[in-house]
Design a protein around this motif. Structure first.
Motif, PDB file in Angstrom:
ATOM      1  N   LYS A 269     -20.755 -40.323 -34.951  1.00 36.37           N
ATOM      2  CA  LYS A 269     -20.234 -41.193 -33.892  1.00 36.37           C
ATOM      3  C   LYS A 269     -21.375 -41.802 -33.086  1.00 36.37           C
ATOM      4  O   LYS A 269     -21.352 -42.989 -32.769  1.00 36.37           O
TER       5      LYS A 269
ATOM      6  N   SER B  39     -23.022 -44.560 -35.022  1.00 34.56           N
ATOM      7  CA  SER B  39     -22.202 -45.767 -35.024  1.00 34.56           C
ATOM      8  C   SER B  39     -22.347 -46.538 -33.723  1.00 34.56           C
ATOM      9  O   SER B  39     -22.416 -47.772 -33.726  1.00 34.56           O
TER      10      SER B  39
ATOM     11  N   THR C 142     -17.933 -52.504 -37.885  1.00 33.49           N
ATOM     12  CA  THR C 142     -18.202 -51.127 -37.462  1.00 33.49           C
ATOM     13  C   THR C 142     -17.121 -50.630 -36.507  1.00 33.49           C
ATOM     14  O   THR C 142     -16.633 -49.504 -36.644  1.00 33.49           O
TER      15      THR C 142
ATOM     16  N   ARG D 235     -13.847 -50.038 -38.385  1.00 33.84           N
ATOM     17  CA  ARG D 235     -13.935 -48.793 -39.178  1.00 33.84           C
ATOM     18  C   ARG D 235     -13.792 -47.579 -38.265  1.00 33.84           C
ATOM     19  O   ARG D 235     -13.114 -46.602 -38.615  1.00 33.84           O
ATOM     20  N   TYR D 236     -14.419 -47.647 -37.091  1.00 35.25           N
ATOM     21  CA  TYR D 236     -14.351 -46.538 -36.134  1.00 35.25           C
ATOM     22  C   TYR D 236     -12.927 -46.355 -35.621  1.00 35.25           C
ATOM     23  O   TYR D 236     -12.429 -45.244 -35.513  1.00 35.25           O
TER      24      TYR D 236
ATOM     25  N   LYS E 146     -10.411 -44.844 -38.267  1.00 39.21           N
ATOM     26  CA  LYS E 146     -10.485 -43.401 -38.451  1.00 39.21           C
ATOM     27  C   LYS E 146      -9.660 -42.659 -37.407  1.00 39.21           C
ATOM     28  O   LYS E 146      -9.263 -41.539 -37.618  1.00 39.21           O
TER      29      LYS E 146
ATOM     30  N   ASP F  19     -10.754 -41.786 -34.421  1.00 37.87           N
ATOM     31  CA  ASP F  19     -11.597 -40.864 -33.644  1.00 37.87           C
ATOM     32  C   ASP F  19     -11.717 -41.285 -32.217  1.00 37.87           C
ATOM     33  O   ASP F  19     -11.687 -42.337 -31.780  1.00 37.87           O
TER      34      ASP F  19
END
Length: 77
Positions: A15, A18, A68, A71-72, A75, A77
């Motif tokens: 994390k 990223s 990016t 994609r984060y 997920k 998260d």
């Protein structure tokens, strides 16, 4: 250290990487675009390619940030 703790620590490092990637993408794209544009300016004896390089680098940086971030967020998260 248990396996769960190792995975959690590794996840936190991913994390952080990223977030660093997000912070560097736009300035790096602009600088790289400017350098390529300045080289093209000298090579073709023009005066506008450096500015075009900055613009294309910024567009590339924004695309990298968007990919990016998506994609984060995907997920969860």
């Amino acid at each position: 250290m248990a396996d769960g703790e190792k995975k959690n620590a590794l996840g936190e490092l991913v994390k952080a990487e990223s977030m660093i990637q997000l912070a560097i993408a736009l300035p790096a794209g602009c600088v790289i675009g400017w350098l390529i544009g300045a080289w093209l300016d000298r090579h073709f004896h023009q005066n506008w390619m450096g500015i075009a390089g900055i613009v294309f680098g910024a567009i590339g940086g924004f695309l990298q940030i968007f990919m990016t971030a998506s994609r984060y967020l995907k997920k969860g998260d």
